[in-house]
Design a protein around this motif. Structure first.
Motif, PDB file in Angstrom:
ATOM      1  N   MET A   1       0.849  -1.199   0.000  1.00 11.85           N
ATOM      2  CA  MET A   1       0.000   0.000   0.000  1.00 11.85           C
ATOM      3  C   MET A   1       0.885   1.250   0.000  1.00 11.85           C
ATOM      4  SD  MET A   1      -3.324   0.234   2.383  1.00 11.85           S
ATOM      5  CE  MET A   1      -3.627  -1.523   2.393  1.00 11.85           C
ATOM      6  N   PRO A   2       0.612   2.200  -0.867  1.00  7.26           N
ATOM      7  CA  PRO A   2       1.559   3.316  -1.009  1.00  7.26           C
ATOM      8  C   PRO A   2       1.516   4.282   0.171  1.00  7.26           C
ATOM      9  CG  PRO A   2      -0.371   3.696  -2.348  1.00  7.26           C
ATOM     10  CD  PRO A   2      -0.559   2.355  -1.713  1.00  7.26           C
ATOM     11  N   GLY A   3       2.675   4.857   0.473  1.00  6.23           N
ATOM     12  CA  GLY A   3       2.756   5.901   1.478  1.00  6.23           C
ATOM     13  C   GLY A   3       2.791   7.259   0.799  1.00  6.23           C
ATOM     14  N   ILE A   4       3.091   8.281   1.590  1.00  2.45           N
ATOM     15  CA  ILE A   4       3.104   9.651   1.072  1.00  2.45           C
ATOM     16  C   ILE A   4       4.137   9.788  -0.050  1.00  2.45           C
ATOM     17  CG2 ILE A   4       3.620  12.054   1.652  1.00  2.45           C
ATOM     18  CD1 ILE A   4       2.636  11.453   4.513  1.00  2.45           C
ATOM     19  N   ASP A   5       5.354   9.291   0.198  1.00  8.40           N
ATOM     20  CA  ASP A   5       6.425   9.479  -0.784  1.00  8.40           C
ATOM     21  C   ASP A   5       6.131   8.777  -2.108  1.00  8.40           C
ATOM     22  OD1 ASP A   5       7.762  11.063   0.935  1.00  8.40           O
ATOM     23  OD2 ASP A   5       9.202   9.540   1.599  1.00  8.40           O
ATOM     24  N   LEU A  22       2.917  17.148  -0.254  1.00  9.44           N
ATOM     25  CA  LEU A  22       1.685  16.985   0.518  1.00  9.44           C
ATOM     26  C   LEU A  22       1.768  17.975   1.670  1.00  9.44           C
ATOM     27  CD1 LEU A  22      -0.924  15.248   0.723  1.00  9.44           C
ATOM     28  CD2 LEU A  22       0.250  13.905   2.463  1.00  9.44           C
ATOM     29  N   LEU A  31       4.133  17.756   4.693  1.00 10.19           N
ATOM     30  CA  LEU A  31       4.176  16.385   5.211  1.00 10.19           C
ATOM     31  C   LEU A  31       5.074  15.515   4.354  1.00 10.19           C
ATOM     32  CD1 LEU A  31       0.336  16.124   5.831  1.00 10.19           C
ATOM     33  CD2 LEU A  31       2.065  16.115   7.616  1.00 10.19           C
ATOM     34  N   ALA A 104      -5.095  17.629   4.613  1.00  9.55           N
ATOM     35  CA  ALA A 104      -4.034  17.427   3.628  1.00  9.55           C
ATOM     36  C   ALA A 104      -4.448  17.906   2.238  1.00  9.55           C
ATOM     37  CB  ALA A 104      -3.632  15.962   3.573  1.00  9.55           C
ATOM     38  N   ARG A 130      -7.180   7.989  -3.613  1.00  6.23           N
ATOM     39  CA  ARG A 130      -6.624   6.707  -3.135  1.00  6.23           C
ATOM     40  C   ARG A 130      -5.757   6.876  -1.895  1.00  6.23           C
ATOM     41  NH1 ARG A 130      -5.074   5.747  -8.458  1.00  6.23           N
ATOM     42  NH2 ARG A 130      -2.930   6.211  -7.892  1.00  6.23           N
ATOM     43  N   LEU A 131      -5.203   8.071  -1.720  1.00  8.78           N
ATOM     44  CA  LEU A 131      -4.146   8.278  -0.715  1.00  8.78           C
ATOM     45  C   LEU A 131      -4.564   7.809   0.678  1.00  8.78           C
ATOM     46  CD1 LEU A 131      -1.291   9.470  -0.442  1.00  8.78           C
ATOM     47  CD2 LEU A 131      -2.351  11.641   0.150  1.00  8.78           C
ATOM     48  N   VAL A 132      -5.715   8.255   1.130  1.00  3.77           N
ATOM     49  CA  VAL A 132      -6.150   7.925   2.486  1.00  3.77           C
ATOM     50  C   VAL A 132      -7.261   6.875   2.470  1.00  3.77           C
ATOM     51  CG1 VAL A 132      -7.351   8.839   4.496  1.00  3.77           C
ATOM     52  CG2 VAL A 132      -5.472  10.115   3.490  1.00  3.77           C
TER      53      VAL A 132
ATOM     54  N   THR B 113      -4.653   3.023   4.971  1.00  3.06           N
ATOM     55  CA  THR B 113      -3.529   3.015   4.029  1.00  3.06           C
ATOM     56  C   THR B 113      -2.279   3.497   4.752  1.00  3.06           C
ATOM     57  OG1 THR B 113      -3.844   5.300   3.346  1.00  3.06           O
ATOM     58  CG2 THR B 113      -5.103   3.633   2.156  1.00  3.06           C
ATOM     59  N   ARG B 114      -1.135   3.196   4.145  1.00  5.12           N
ATOM     60  CA  ARG B 114       0.128   3.619   4.743  1.00  5.12           C
ATOM     61  C   ARG B 114       0.193   5.147   4.810  1.00  5.12           C
ATOM     62  NH1 ARG B 114       5.516   1.933   5.648  1.00  5.12           N
ATOM     63  NH2 ARG B 114       4.950  -0.235   5.348  1.00  5.12           N
ATOM     64  N   ALA B 115      -0.324   5.809   3.774  1.00  6.98           N
ATOM     65  CA  ALA B 115      -0.298   7.274   3.761  1.00  6.98           C
ATOM     66  C   ALA B 115      -1.171   7.834   4.889  1.00  6.98           C
ATOM     67  CB  ALA B 115      -0.761   7.811   2.415  1.00  6.98           C
ATOM     68  N   ALA B 116      -2.331   7.217   5.121  1.00 12.18           N
ATOM     69  CA  ALA B 116      -3.215   7.686   6.195  1.00 12.18           C
ATOM     70  C   ALA B 116      -2.514   7.578   7.532  1.00 12.18           C
ATOM     71  CB  ALA B 116      -4.500   6.858   6.202  1.00 12.18           C
ATOM     72  N   GLU B 118       0.759   7.535   8.009  1.00 10.42           N
ATOM     73  CA  GLU B 118       1.861   8.507   8.065  1.00 10.42           C
ATOM     74  C   GLU B 118       1.343   9.906   8.380  1.00 10.42           C
ATOM     75  OE1 GLU B 118       4.781   6.244   4.830  1.00 10.42           O
ATOM     76  OE2 GLU B 118       3.708   8.055   4.249  1.00 10.42           O
TER      77      GLU B 118
END
Lengths: 134, 278
Positions: A1-5, A22, A31, A104, A130-132, B113-116, B118
């Motif tokens: 699952m993708p993170g911020i980067d 972000l 962020l 965000a 998709r991010l969150v 999710t990982r982004a959430a 973080e």
């Protein structure tokens, strides 16, 4: 699952992308940051992005007409995106829907010559969704 | 007879509750927050820095995590909003025993999710660091600890970045309304009727300002981040919609009574008056 980067790196693959970040629009904190920013200062750019996002999000003139009161929570940002264009570039700000208090906003800086604003707007909207929320 | 003015108060280490109004400006412009933190970052110490307003978990020049009784933690932020059911959070926390383990279990379970994760972690970290690094009346303590496991799911932040952000936030709040006391005193709305031009978020803050709750209490009651609440509080105070409740009338009486009761003080005063009359 993708993170911020990972999300920011994906945004940087869009044609003409020069920088992506972000930003927390309630505080102006970056962020996550990838690429370059106007003036070379990502933190200053994040603070400016937060100012603009706050104005757009809080002015009633820019709010959507409420479609009945049901279910208007934090998942629905008051504004979808803000676009600023100038002689040599575009700045695209996309609010990130989230069930919690995220504040965000995705910020993408596109070069004017090789950037495709319409494509970037669609892709950034998908990424923000998709991010969150996954 | 000469009129003697009270001597200037002795310089004391300022606390969050007893601060000169211009303090925020000086702090906002620069200066170290905690010399101890700077030193610990320089020696890349690993452990927990405990200060009056909260604690910072350090490792290798990075802040891994921060906690403060004044800032909702990542668990509160995620469960109060319903992003993660409270039951799932506590089950994971009970199984894992620590924050990175809890986060890993929730990620594996597909709860967020990982982004959430973080984003929430960074919000909780900076919120708590704001209070942990607030001016304090007592020195901090550092407990050296074992190095954390490598490759955790939660992002760590360089100490310098946390210090810079805390100073920036202080300056930001100071620009809105220069009174740092508002971060910790009970708040009361001044106008009982709804004022025009108040955002939904601000009216939620006003609804909870009952003369007892402080800004952190309001954020905890909402399950939201405390820094945006501090921002709204300063803006509402600047707009004249929010204030502090008047002190209880009993507080005005005591100061005049004690001085003359103590015979030593009465004697000292007579000696002083005599010396001044020479």
């Amino acid at each position: 699952m993708p993170g911020i980067d990972e999300c920011l790196l994906e945004a940087m693959r869009l044609p003409g992308a020069r920088g992506a970040a972000l930003v927390d629009w309630t505080s102006g904190l970056a962020l996550g940051v990838v690429g370059e920013f106007p003036g070379g200062d990502a933190e200053a750019a994040a603070a400016d992005v937060a100012e603009l996002a706050r104005l757009a999000a809080e002015q009633p003139a820019f709010a959507a007409v409420p479609a009945g009161d049901a279910g208007l929570g934090d998942t629905d940002p008051p504004v979808e995106d803000v676009i600023v264009s100038n002689r040599d570039g575009y700045h695209l700000l996309r609010f990130v829907p989230a069930p919690f208090d995220s504040g965000a906003v995705l910020h993408l800086w596109l070069g004017r010559a090789d950037g495709n604003l319409a494509l970037a707007r669609i892709r950034l909207g998908e990424m923000a969704g998709r991010l969150v929320l996954g | 007879m000469t009129v003697v003015e009270a001597p200037p108060p002795l310089p004391v280490r300022d606390t969050a509750r007893h601060r000169a109004p211009d303090q925020g400006a000086r702090e906002g412009t620069g200066g170290g927050l905690s010399p101890m933190l700077t030193r610990l970052a320089a020696e890349r110490a690993t452990g927990v820095l405990v200060r009056e307003g909260g604690a910072l978990y350090l490792a290798d020049g990075l802040v891994l995590h921060a906690e403060s009784p004044y800032a909702p933690g990542i668990g509160t932020l995620l469960t109060a909003s319903g992003a993660v059911p409270a039951e799932e959070w506590w089950t994971a926390a009970g199984t894992a025993g620590d924050l990175p383990g809890t986060a890993r279990l929730l990620l594996a379970g597909g709860w967020l999710t990982r982004a959430a994760l973080e984003i929430c972690h960074l919000h909780a970290l900076y919120d708590a660091a704001y209070f942990a690094l607030a001016p304090s009346s007592s020195p901090g303590r550092f407990h050296y600890g074992p190095p954390p496991e490598a490759d955790g799911p939660l992002p760590a932040v360089p100490v310098a970045a946390v210090e810079r952000e805390v100073l920036r936030r202080r300056a930001l709040l100071h620009r809105l309304w220069p009174d740092a006391l508002l971060d910790g005193v009970p708040l009361l709305r001044t106008a009982p009727v709804a004022a025009p031009g108040v955002s939904a978020r601000q009216s939620a803050v006003l609804a909870l300002a009952d003369g007892v709750r402080t800004a952190p209490d309001i954020a905890l009651a909402q399950g939201r981040r405390v820094f945006p609440t501090l921002v709204e509080v300063r803006r509402l105070v600047a707009a004249g919609l929010l204030g502090t409740p008047p002190p209880p009338p009993a507080a005005a009486a005591p100061p005049s009574a004690p001085p003359d009761i103590d015979p030593h003080i009465a004697l000292l005063k007579r000696v002083r008056d005599a010396l001044e009359a020479l």
